[in-house]
Write a protein that holds these residues in place. Structure first.
Motif: not given
Length: 362
Positions: A58, A60, A87
């Protein structure tokens, strides 16, 4: 669906993509390609006894990526598969290279932690055509053609663990290191099992099963070169030049890969037979041997020598400069009466001593 699973199984058996009992990491993004790959290997894992670990990276960059993460959590909970959510601990700059560098270094770390052998990605045949045009326009070397095969070996300079400071890792990202060609033997084996399927076939399979997918909005942004190739360049080529462009590109890539493999084999044979030194920090050839080879093998011998001494961050301009320097030394032997030293790009040292020239890494 059974026919497509059998097609993937045939590719696995013919090309030996993995062995019975290998630990696999399956990269899943929530899109149609990776979801189909997940469906297929949910069936195949029982036939090959495959411990399967899912990984979702991810970036973001989008707010709804958190919702996609929740959807994937429900999916793996129903099928009782382990999943790792990766992440970043710093802001990954928007860009194809920055994102790919972060993903592959993260996958390398995860492979080390879970003791995995292989990484599965959901690249299709349409992705192969787009990547080929992308590398062709960028002026990449022919060695990158090997990325379009079902098995890709990626190399990395070192493992980035939690001891690396954030500022150091940012510098590595900003310096635009090459994630495909680097300086160590830390190999990450990437497999693309559904590469023989087109995006059109994947789309209809996912629709047939009403499988929920997440649409990445960055796939529609024209700020990325790959999307411009997908939505602007390829449709123009298919409409105005040849509707069978994808098939012809695949045929060309298969032929080109065979030619490159044969040339690499000949280059390694020539290098092993005529390299005077067997050291890892330098290599050398005689002028008589080097200039008896065709021009294409002269360049390849230099590239293989640089790979031996682990100097791979050089460009076409540096290679042409070295060849020009060697040509001058060969056709003017009076210049070789005294040893000559040439330093290129603060990384390569060339030493000419009578009938032999040496290359050192600085």
């Amino acid at each position: 669906m059974e026919q497509f699973i059998n097609l993937v199984r045939i590719q696995i058996n013919l090309k030996g993509l993995f062995s019975y009992g290998n630990t696999l990491i399956l990269c899943i993004s929530g899109g149609q390609d990776s979801n189909l790959l997940y469906l297929i290997f949910t069936v195949l894992k029982y036939q090959y006894n495959l411990p399967l670990v899912l990984v979702y990276c991810n970036h973001y960059w989008q707010k709804d990526s958190v919702l996609n993460q929740q959807n994937l959590t429900r999916l793996v909970y129903l099928n009782k598969h382990p999943i790792i959510f990766c992440t970043p601990f710093f802001l990954v700059k928007q860009g194809e290279f920055n994102a790919a560098f972060w993903r592959y270094t993260s996958l390398q770390r995860i492979c080390f932690f879970v003791n995995a052998d292989l990484v599965l990605t959901g690249h299709t045949s349409t992705d192969v055509v787009e990547s080929f045009l992308f590398y062709l326009i960028r002026g990449s070397q022919s060695r990158l053609i090997t990325q379009f095969q079902n098995i890709t070996l990626n190399e990395y300079s070192k493992l980035y663990f939690f001891t690396v400071k954030k500022t150091t890792l940012r510098k590595l990202i900003d310096s635009r290191l090459n994630i495909i060609i680097n300086t160590s033997a830390n190999l990450l084996k990437v497999i693309k099992p559904i590469q023989n399927l087109t995006r059109y076939e994947v789309y209809h399979l996912i629709n047939f099963f009403y499988f929920p997918i997440w649409v990445d909005q960055t796939n529609f942004s024209m700020r990325y070169a790959r999307n411009r190739i997908r939505y602007q360049l390829l449709p123009l080529i298919r409409f105005y030049f040849n509707p069978k462009t994808d098939i012809n590109v695949h045929r060309f890539l298969n032929t080109l890969f065979d030619d490159i493999t044969f040339l690499d084999y000949l280059t390694l044979k020539l290098k092993d037979l005529n390299n005077i030194t067997k050291q890892t920090n330098f290599f050398s050839y005689t002028f008589a041997f080097f200039f008896s080879c065709p021009y294409i093998f002269q360049k390849r011998l230099l590239v293989e020598g640089f790979n031996q001494i682990k100097v791979r961050q050089f460009n076409y301009k540096n290679l042409e400069l070295i060849l020009k320097f060697l040509y001058i030394q060969f056709y003017k032997p009076e210049l070789r009466k005294k040893p000559i030293i040439l330093i290129i790009n603060k990384k390569i040292k060339v030493v000419v001593n009578y009938s032999v020239f040496y290359f050192y890494s600085l």
